[in-house]
Design a protein around this motif. Sequence first.
Motif, PDB file in Angstrom:
ATOM      1  N   LEU A   1      59.592  46.202  36.305  1.00  0.00           N
ATOM      2  CA  LEU A   1      58.417  46.318  34.397  1.00  0.00           C
ATOM      3  C   LEU A   1      57.905  44.808  34.939  1.00  0.00           C
ATOM      4  N   TYR A   2      58.134  43.840  34.763  1.00  0.00           N
ATOM      5  CA  TYR A   2      57.686  42.707  34.905  1.00  0.00           C
ATOM      6  C   TYR A   2      56.566  42.781  35.558  1.00  0.00           C
ATOM      7  N   LEU A   3      57.387  43.517  37.402  1.00  0.00           N
ATOM      8  CA  LEU A   3      55.581  43.549  38.039  1.00  0.00           C
ATOM      9  C   LEU A   3      55.308  44.156  37.941  1.00  0.00           C
ATOM     10  N   ASN A   4      54.992  45.256  36.770  1.00  0.00           N
ATOM     11  CA  ASN A   4      53.944  46.293  36.853  1.00  0.00           C
ATOM     12  C   ASN A   4      53.168  46.393  35.923  1.00  0.00           C
ATOM     13  N   ILE A   5      54.326  44.907  34.821  1.00  0.00           N
ATOM     14  CA  ILE A   5      52.818  44.705  33.906  1.00  0.00           C
ATOM     15  C   ILE A   5      51.685  44.051  34.387  1.00  0.00           C
ATOM     16  N   MET A   6      52.517  42.757  35.759  1.00  0.00           N
ATOM     17  CA  MET A   6      51.129  42.278  35.846  1.00  0.00           C
ATOM     18  C   MET A   6      50.441  42.823  36.571  1.00  0.00           C
ATOM     19  N   LYS A   7      50.638  44.124  37.615  1.00  0.00           N
ATOM     20  CA  LYS A   7      49.409  45.297  38.288  1.00  0.00           C
ATOM     21  C   LYS A   7      48.817  45.596  37.223  1.00  0.00           C
ATOM     22  N   CYS A   8      48.818  45.950  36.335  1.00  0.00           N
ATOM     23  CA  CYS A   8      48.147  46.282  35.299  1.00  0.00           C
ATOM     24  C   CYS A   8      46.916  45.112  34.549  1.00  0.00           C
ATOM     25  N   PHE A   9      47.595  44.153  34.209  1.00  0.00           N
ATOM     26  CA  PHE A   9      47.047  43.511  33.902  1.00  0.00           C
ATOM     27  C   PHE A   9      46.178  42.181  34.176  1.00  0.00           C
ATOM     28  N   LEU A  10      46.882  41.827  35.320  1.00  0.00           N
ATOM     29  CA  LEU A  10      45.672  40.670  36.021  1.00  0.00           C
ATOM     30  C   LEU A  10      44.246  41.271  36.739  1.00  0.00           C
ATOM     31  N   PRO A  11      44.391  42.568  37.402  1.00  0.00           N
ATOM     32  CA  PRO A  11      43.182  43.358  37.356  1.00  0.00           C
ATOM     33  C   PRO A  11      42.373  43.322  35.814  1.00  0.00           C
ATOM     34  N   VAL A  12      42.694  43.711  35.118  1.00  0.00           N
ATOM     35  CA  VAL A  12      41.837  43.660  33.628  1.00  0.00           C
ATOM     36  C   VAL A  12      41.631  42.726  33.385  1.00  0.00           C
ATOM     37  N   LEU A  13      42.452  41.884  33.498  1.00  0.00           N
ATOM     38  CA  LEU A  13      41.934  40.309  33.044  1.00  0.00           C
ATOM     39  C   LEU A  13      40.795  39.757  34.173  1.00  0.00           C
ATOM     40  N   PHE A  14      41.052  39.667  35.725  1.00  0.00           N
ATOM     41  CA  PHE A  14      39.786  39.205  35.902  1.00  0.00           C
ATOM     42  C   PHE A  14      38.711  40.483  36.007  1.00  0.00           C
ATOM     43  N   ILE A  15      38.875  41.283  35.363  1.00  0.00           N
ATOM     44  CA  ILE A  15      37.145  42.183  35.038  1.00  0.00           C
ATOM     45  C   ILE A  15      36.887  42.083  33.411  1.00  0.00           C
ATOM     46  N   SER A  16      38.029  41.138  33.248  1.00  0.00           N
ATOM     47  CA  SER A  16      36.898  40.890  31.283  1.00  0.00           C
ATOM     48  C   SER A  16      36.473  39.822  31.447  1.00  0.00           C
ATOM     49  N   TYR A  17      36.444  39.045  32.477  1.00  0.00           N
ATOM     50  CA  TYR A  17      36.469  37.388  33.073  1.00  0.00           C
ATOM     51  C   TYR A  17      34.857  37.361  33.814  1.00  0.00           C
ATOM     52  N   MET A  18      35.132  38.385  34.858  1.00  0.00           N
ATOM     53  CA  MET A  18      34.197  38.748  34.935  1.00  0.00           C
ATOM     54  C   MET A  18      33.123  38.870  34.107  1.00  0.00           C
ATOM     55  N   ALA A  19      32.657  40.452  33.451  1.00  0.00           N
ATOM     56  CA  ALA A  19      32.258  41.118  32.378  1.00  0.00           C
ATOM     57  C   ALA A  19      31.595  39.698  31.250  1.00  0.00           C
ATOM     58  N   GLY A  20      32.604  38.953  30.660  1.00  0.00           N
ATOM     59  CA  GLY A  20      32.474  38.088  29.695  1.00  0.00           C
ATOM     60  C   GLY A  20      31.242  36.708  30.799  1.00  0.00           C
ATOM     61  N   ILE A  21      31.636  36.579  32.061  1.00  0.00           N
ATOM     62  CA  ILE A  21      30.609  35.551  32.403  1.00  0.00           C
ATOM     63  C   ILE A  21      29.035  36.269  32.635  1.00  0.00           C
ATOM     64  N   THR A  22      29.145  37.625  33.013  1.00  0.00           N
ATOM     65  CA  THR A  22      28.028  37.884  33.532  1.00  0.00           C
ATOM     66  C   THR A  22      27.017  38.504  32.656  1.00  0.00           C
ATOM     67  N   LEU A  23      27.930  38.763  31.514  1.00  0.00           N
ATOM     68  CA  LEU A  23      27.018  39.929  30.792  1.00  0.00           C
ATOM     69  C   LEU A  23      26.273  39.192  29.317  1.00  0.00           C
ATOM     70  N   PHE A  24      26.844  38.041  29.157  1.00  0.00           N
ATOM     71  CA  PHE A  24      26.783  37.124  27.442  1.00  0.00           C
ATOM     72  C   PHE A  24      25.937  36.130  28.505  1.00  0.00           C
ATOM     73  N   THR A  25      25.115  36.027  28.858  1.00  0.00           N
ATOM     74  CA  THR A  25      24.908  35.144  29.488  1.00  0.00           C
ATOM     75  C   THR A  25      23.682  34.017  28.408  1.00  0.00           C
ATOM     76  N   HIS A  26      23.829  33.352  27.637  1.00  0.00           N
ATOM     77  CA  HIS A  26      22.570  32.690  27.014  1.00  0.00           C
ATOM     78  C   HIS A  26      22.530  30.899  26.880  1.00  0.00           C
TER      79      HIS A  26
END
Length: 113
Positions: free
Chosen positions: A4-29
Amino acid sequence: MKQLYLNIMKCFLPVLFISYMAGITLFTHSHVVNGVTIVHSHPFKKGSEHSHTTVEFQLLHLLNHVLTTDSGIIPLFVAAVLSILCILFTRPRGMRYACSCPGVVSLRAPPAV
């Protein structure tokens, strides 16, 4: 439980990475504080004015500037150099070559034994 822990990490880590990349790319000011332009990125509502405190600017500075040292690379480099030296110095000095037909000139190098 581990599965269960591995299944949660398989979904959580890509979502965390994508949201981080979107945050530093799309909202620069940028902000100008005391004549210094500070460029950073975080989600905010376009068109609305926002400001940061001094502590927030210090936190942004600490989060955006990472200092790495070579203390982790030196042991790996030393191990690689020592292993290459061991391979070079333990190799046999004399190489014997086999000649398939003695007295015949061949246009290719003989195989090494």
